[in-house]
Design an enzyme around this catalytic site. Structure first.
Site, PDB file in Angstrom:
ATOM      1  N   LYS A 197       0.836  -1.197   0.000  1.00 49.65           N
ATOM      2  CA  LYS A 197       0.000   0.000   0.000  1.00 49.65           C
ATOM      3  C   LYS A 197       0.882   1.262   0.000  1.00 49.65           C
ATOM      4  O   LYS A 197       2.087   1.169   0.167  1.00 49.65           O
ATOM      5  CB  LYS A 197      -0.965  -0.027   1.186  1.00 49.65           C
TER       6      LYS A 197
HETATM    7  C1  LIG Z   1      -5.002  -4.669   0.855  1.00 47.32           C
HETATM    8  C2  LIG Z   1      -6.458  -4.691   0.712  1.00 47.32           C
HETATM    9  C3  LIG Z   1      -7.300  -5.178   1.726  1.00 47.32           C
HETATM   10  C4  LIG Z   1      -6.834  -5.904   2.949  1.00 47.32           C
HETATM   11  O1  LIG Z   1      -5.829  -5.329   3.647  1.00 47.32           O
HETATM   12  P1  LIG Z   1      -4.907  -6.230   4.594  1.00 47.32           P
HETATM   13  O2  LIG Z   1      -4.170  -5.185   5.371  1.00 47.32           O
HETATM   14  O3  LIG Z   1      -4.013  -7.035   3.708  1.00 47.32           O
HETATM   15  O4  LIG Z   1      -5.763  -7.062   5.439  1.00 47.32           O
HETATM   16  C5  LIG Z   1      -8.659  -5.079   1.546  1.00 47.32           C
HETATM   17  N1  LIG Z   1      -9.180  -4.553   0.439  1.00 47.32           N
HETATM   18  C6  LIG Z   1      -8.424  -4.099  -0.557  1.00 47.32           C
HETATM   19  C7  LIG Z   1      -9.078  -3.514  -1.763  1.00 47.32           C
HETATM   20  C8  LIG Z   1      -7.033  -4.168  -0.474  1.00 47.32           C
HETATM   21  O5  LIG Z   1      -6.289  -3.737  -1.483  1.00 47.32           O
END
Ligand SMILES: *Cc1c(COP(=O)(O)O)cnc(C)c1O
Length: 394
Positions: A197
């Site tokens: 992210k």
């Molecule tokens: C990364 C992501 C998640 C989940 O996040 P985590 O921190 O890996 O649990 C949920 N929805 C979307 C669209 C994502 O890109």
């Protein structure tokens, strides 16, 4: 003096380093800060988590924010706080990381998918009203690649039908809707700080809530349902989990936040560079589908192109393998959720959501991260263009 048996070889240009599709940027101050936390004697949730929550709250216009060990659990907890459970339906997009709909199943509710808008690749709000039934309790929109879902229309629909909203803003931390940061308004907003992210806490996430009552509930769900009072008081009145963030992870996040604006500006600049490259006549003739060119609201979490499958003789996986061989990483975000075996068992079928299915088969995520250069973008675009040209259907 010895004479070489062979003439010296011409200097070989050094191979270009492998370019992954994403990579976090962690500065030395953060690494030193993490070492400080490790030496401090307090490793799990403590002062660093509190400090991170305060900074996140400031980013979200002072709304209550709580940190967790994933983005996924924040959405599950938001649904629980909203009272969503067995017998209820939650509307969401089939084009997302599967976490988005898994959390709906986790609380015992039913995911109801609505197709995407093929231009934005986000939930098509025009189709949401038709999917609402008396059992519908909430909507989970996703800001895919960081492009925000239209918040005005989203909240107009939610208000008209009395639905809660859990914004899956895992990919849109630092994006804004008409100048307002995502998370600073609306109902629940869920962020992820996974290393892919725009900012990271290694693993981790945050939930933006509406008031202190919800924030207290979130704290309970975060850690075994426990409420503590005084030095020795402990009560448990709901089933919570084990979702707390460590101070080590929170310190990573505290070192990332000051760079958020700079990281996202760099991503935006690189995205612009991709548009320049793909506007060149040789590239434009290939029929590649480009994302919405939003340079004001999106945080450019990803740059995804839609492959012109019907014009190509090679499959996406073959193209990815050839890009890999050329030293370039690519990604797939994401296959349509309703076609996974689990979701087929719940009724998902081919043809249910044609736009999401087409995108799921043909979207390709190209490298985009703050440490990339303009030359890297050119290299990706040139390599991809050459491969597409070499594999055109006659
Ligand atoms: C990364 C992501 C998640 C989940 O996040 P985590 O921190 O890996 O649990 C949920 N929805 C979307 C669209 C994502 O890109």
């Amino acid at each position: 003096m010895s004479v070489p048996a062979n003439p010296p070889a011409a200097p070989v240009p050094a191979a270009l380093p492998y370019l992954p599709f994403t990579r976090p940027t962690i500065d030395e101050e953060t690494i030193a800060g993490v070492a400080g936390v490790l030496r401090s004697g307090w490793l799990t949730s403590g002062p660093q988590v509190k400090a991170l929550e305060a900074k996140l709250s400031a980013h979200c216009g002072g709304r209550p924010v709580r940190a967790f060990n994933s983005g996924t659990c924040t959405m599950e907890i938001a649904l629980r706080i909203a009272g969503v459970g067995p017998g209820h339906e939650v509307i969401t997009t089939p084009l997302s990381w599967v976490a988005t709909s898994n959390v709906i199943l986790e609380v015992g509710a039913r995911p109801v998918f609505v197709d995407i808008d093929p231009v934005t690749r986000n939930l098509d709000l025009e189709r949401v009203a038709a999917a609402i039934t008396p059992a519908t309790r909430a909507v989970i929109p996703v800001d895919l690649a960081g492009l925000p879902v239209d918040r005005d229309r989203l909240y107009a629909i939610a208000k008209q039908h009395g639905l809660r909203v859990v914004e899956d803003a895992a990919q849109s931390f630092g994006s804004n809707w008409q100048g307002k940061p995502i998370g600073s308004f609306g109902d629940f907003a869920s962020f992820s700080f996974h290393p892919n992210k725009n900012v990271t806490t290694i693993e981790g996430g945050a939930l933006v809530l509406n008031d202190e009552r919800e924030a207290k509930l979130a704290e309970q769900y975060r850690l075994q349902g426990v409420v503590r009072t005084g030095f020795d008081g402990m009560e448990v009145d709901l089933v919570g989990g084990k979702f707390n963030l460590t101070d080590v992870a929170a310190r990573v996040g505290l070192g990332q936040l000051p760079h958020l604006a700079e990281f996202n500006a760099k991503r935006r600049e690189l995205a612009r560079a991709y548009f320049e490259e793909f506007a060149a006549p040789a590239a434009a003739a290939l029929g590649l589908g480009l994302p919405v060119a939003d340079f004001t609201q999106s945080n450019w979490h990803m740059f995804q192109v839609l492959l012109p499958a019907e014009r190509l003789t090679l499959k996406r996986a073959e193209l990815m393998a050839q890009m890999h061989d050329a030293g370039i990483g690519t990604g797939v975000h994401y296959p349509a959720i309703h076609l996974f075996a689990l979701y087929r068992r719940l009724g998902g079928k081919d043809g249910d959501f044609p736009h999401a299915e087409y995108a799921g088969r043909n979207l390709l995520t190209l490298p985009l991260f703050p440490a990339m250069t303009r030359a890297d973008v050119r290299r990706v675009a040139t390599t991809l263009t050459a491969l597409l040209r070499a594999h055109q259907r006659p």
